[in-house]
Design an enzyme around this catalytic site. Structure first.
Site, PDB file in Angstrom:
ATOM      1  CE1 TYR A  69      -4.312  -1.030  -0.412  1.00  0.00           C
ATOM      2  CE2 TYR A  69      -3.387  -2.931   0.713  1.00  0.00           C
ATOM      3  CZ  TYR A  69      -4.386  -2.350  -0.049  1.00  0.00           C
ATOM      4  OH  TYR A  69      -5.457  -3.103  -0.472  1.00  0.00           O
ATOM      5  CG  ASP A 105      -6.860   7.158  -8.211  1.00  0.00           C
ATOM      6  OD1 ASP A 105      -7.731   8.047  -8.141  1.00  0.00           O
ATOM      7  OD2 ASP A 105      -6.842   6.298  -9.110  1.00  0.00           O
ATOM      8  CG  HIS A 120     -14.143   0.377  -3.103  1.00  0.00           C
ATOM      9  ND1 HIS A 120     -13.905  -0.264  -4.294  1.00  0.00           N
ATOM     10  CD2 HIS A 120     -15.387  -0.018  -2.714  1.00  0.00           C
ATOM     11  CE1 HIS A 120     -14.966  -1.012  -4.618  1.00  0.00           C
ATOM     12  NE2 HIS A 120     -15.873  -0.867  -3.683  1.00  0.00           N
TER      13      HIS A 120
HETATM   14  P1  OAD Z   1     -11.207  -3.555 -12.742  1.00  0.00           P
HETATM   15  O1  OAD Z   1      -9.741  -3.693 -12.885  1.00  0.00           O
HETATM   16  O2  OAD Z   1     -11.987  -4.734 -12.321  1.00  0.00           O
HETATM   17  O3  OAD Z   1     -11.822  -3.079 -14.132  1.00  0.00           O
HETATM   18  C1  OAD Z   1     -11.225  -2.044 -14.865  1.00  0.00           C
HETATM   19  C2  OAD Z   1     -12.067  -1.783 -16.074  1.00  0.00           C
HETATM   20  O4  OAD Z   1     -11.538  -0.654 -16.737  1.00  0.00           O
HETATM   21  C3  OAD Z   1     -12.097  -2.932 -17.092  1.00  0.00           C
HETATM   22  O5  OAD Z   1     -13.440  -3.206 -17.452  1.00  0.00           O
HETATM   23  C4  OAD Z   1     -11.300  -2.379 -18.285  1.00  0.00           C
HETATM   24  O6  OAD Z   1     -11.811  -2.839 -19.526  1.00  0.00           O
HETATM   25  C5  OAD Z   1     -11.541  -0.893 -18.133  1.00  0.00           C
HETATM   26  N1  OAD Z   1     -10.503  -0.024 -18.693  1.00  0.00           N
HETATM   27  C6  OAD Z   1      -9.178  -0.279 -18.858  1.00  0.00           C
HETATM   28  N2  OAD Z   1      -8.565   0.793 -19.368  1.00  0.00           N
HETATM   29  C7  OAD Z   1      -9.513   1.760 -19.543  1.00  0.00           C
HETATM   30  C8  OAD Z   1      -9.487   3.109 -20.019  1.00  0.00           C
HETATM   31  N3  OAD Z   1      -8.360   3.693 -20.433  1.00  0.00           N
HETATM   32  N4  OAD Z   1     -10.665   3.791 -20.038  1.00  0.00           N
HETATM   33  C9  OAD Z   1     -11.814   3.217 -19.640  1.00  0.00           C
HETATM   34  N5  OAD Z   1     -11.891   1.957 -19.155  1.00  0.00           N
HETATM   35  C10 OAD Z   1     -10.749   1.239 -19.115  1.00  0.00           C
HETATM   36  O7  OAD Z   1     -11.465  -2.298 -11.782  1.00  0.00           O
HETATM   37  P2  OAD Z   1     -12.775  -1.912 -10.960  1.00  0.00           P
HETATM   38  O8  OAD Z   1     -14.002  -2.242 -11.720  1.00  0.00           O
HETATM   39  O9  OAD Z   1     -12.585  -0.528 -10.504  1.00  0.00           O
HETATM   40  O10 OAD Z   1     -11.692  -2.966  -4.843  1.00  0.00           O
HETATM   41  O11 OAD Z   1     -12.640  -2.891  -9.733  1.00  0.00           O
HETATM   42  C11 OAD Z   1     -13.555  -2.767  -8.687  1.00  0.00           C
HETATM   43  C12 OAD Z   1     -12.880  -3.030  -7.373  1.00  0.00           C
HETATM   44  O12 OAD Z   1     -12.188  -4.292  -7.430  1.00  0.00           O
HETATM   45  C13 OAD Z   1     -11.798  -2.046  -7.030  1.00  0.00           C
HETATM   46  O13 OAD Z   1     -12.270  -0.866  -6.427  1.00  0.00           O
HETATM   47  C14 OAD Z   1     -10.954  -2.829  -6.056  1.00  0.00           C
HETATM   48  C15 OAD Z   1     -10.871  -4.109  -6.834  1.00  0.00           C
HETATM   49  O14 OAD Z   1     -10.566  -5.235  -6.113  1.00  0.00           O
HETATM   50  C16 OAD Z   1     -11.075  -3.051  -3.670  1.00  0.00           C
HETATM   51  O15 OAD Z   1      -9.859  -3.025  -3.560  1.00  0.00           O
HETATM   52  C17 OAD Z   1     -12.009  -3.167  -2.515  1.00  0.00           C
END
Ligand code: OAD
Length: 255
Positions: A69, A105, A120
């Site tokens: 972290y 972030d 989160h």
């Molecule tokens: P993910 O990593 O699961 O998903 C990221 C998404 O962003 C994917 O669907 C990609 O296709 C998309 N992506 C990648 N590059 C991109 C760009 N330049 N513009 C737009 N989209 C793009 O991340 P989250 O959905 O945020 O939780 O994950 C949810 C939670 O899971 C997070 O907050 C974290 C994680 O474990 C905790 O830590 C509690």
């Protein structure tokens, strides 16, 4: 190449006045902050979340979890918002905008968004793991850049200090979740950007918004479980799509 936004998305946004935006890690990707689930670059393709993002992992291996972290904290401090973050700030002059983010972030706030709900938690706050006594993050600056770093101890109670983020198995901050639900239910449009939409309860918000009558616009280079529910799915990156969409919708409102 100039990218044209889908006409349906421009139409939906230009006819709305209340907007909620749900963002995930993809929103920060173009700021250099890695996502979690992208196959090659996502953090969870390199690290095991159960070894790093759970209270049990912190109890078992405090130095390993804290070091990870600390690395992410330094990366977040060094990251800069991109044009997509700024488009949401500019858009708030026209649209009543609430940003609900799963990101820790702080980039939306750094860009200047004022109504931001952090579902989160935040990487920019640390507190003790016993009673949530706040810890001054300036105390982190002198710590080594190493894979394993012993967490400092709380000056008031001696408990280990941890980041103020939500770990798997922990509850989301109740007030943030409630406000996010209200924002989703009140929005005429929910723009869902850069989330894989697989982590609940955040992934429930688009369904809640939909049930309350909102239109959904999804911006993501890849399909997600939400894509079928959305009115428009725009296969594009956040940094390219959001400025284009908001510019076009602003033009359409004044035409
Ligand atoms: P993910 O990593 O699961 O998903 C990221 C998404 O962003 C994917 O669907 C990609 O296709 C998309 N992506 C990648 N590059 C991109 C760009 N330049 N513009 C737009 N989209 C793009 O991340 P989250 O959905 O945020 O939780 O994950 C949810 C939670 O899971 C997070 O907050 C974290 C994680 O474990 C905790 O830590 C509690």
């Amino acid at each position: 190449m100039v990218m044209e936004p889908p006409a349906a998305a421009v139409d939906i946004l230009s006819n709305a006045s209340t907007v909620a935006v749900l963002t995930g890690a993809g929103m920060s990707a173009e700021s250099g902050v890695p996502t979690f689930r992208d196959a090659m670059t996502g953090l969870w393709s390199r690290y095991d979340p159960t070894e790093l993002a759970t209270p049990e992992a912190f109890s078992r291996h405090p130095a390993r979890v804290f070091g990870w972290y600390l690395w992410r904290w330094r990366a977040a401090r060094g990251a800069l918002p991109h044009a997509g973050h700024r488009a949401l700030v500019d858009g708030a002059a026209t649209w009543s905008t609430t940003v609900v983010t799963q990101n820790v972030d702080g980039l939306h706030q750094r860009a200047g968004s004022t109504d931001v709900i952090e579902l989160h938690g935040s990487l920019h706050a640390f507190h003790c793991s016993a009673a949530q006594h706040p810890f001054d993050v300036r105390g982190l600056e002198a710590l080594p850049e190493a894979e394993e770093v012993e967490p400092p101890c709380c000056e008031r109670c001696g408990a280990r200090v941890r980041p103020a983020v939500v770990w798997f198995g922990e509850l989301l901050p109740a007030a943030a979740l409630e406000r996010a639900g209200q924002a989703a239910a009140a929005a005429e449009v929910l723009i869902v950007v850069g989330t894989s939409a697989v982590v609940y309860p955040a992934a429930q918000l688009p369904h809640l918004a939909r049930a309350a009558g909102a239109r959904l616009i999804e911006i993501n280079p890849n399909p997600t479980p939400l894509s079928a529910l959305a009115d428009v799915t725009w296969c594009a990156s956040a940094g390219a799509a959001l400025p284009t969409l908001f510019r076009a919708a602003t033009r359409a409102r004044t035409d």
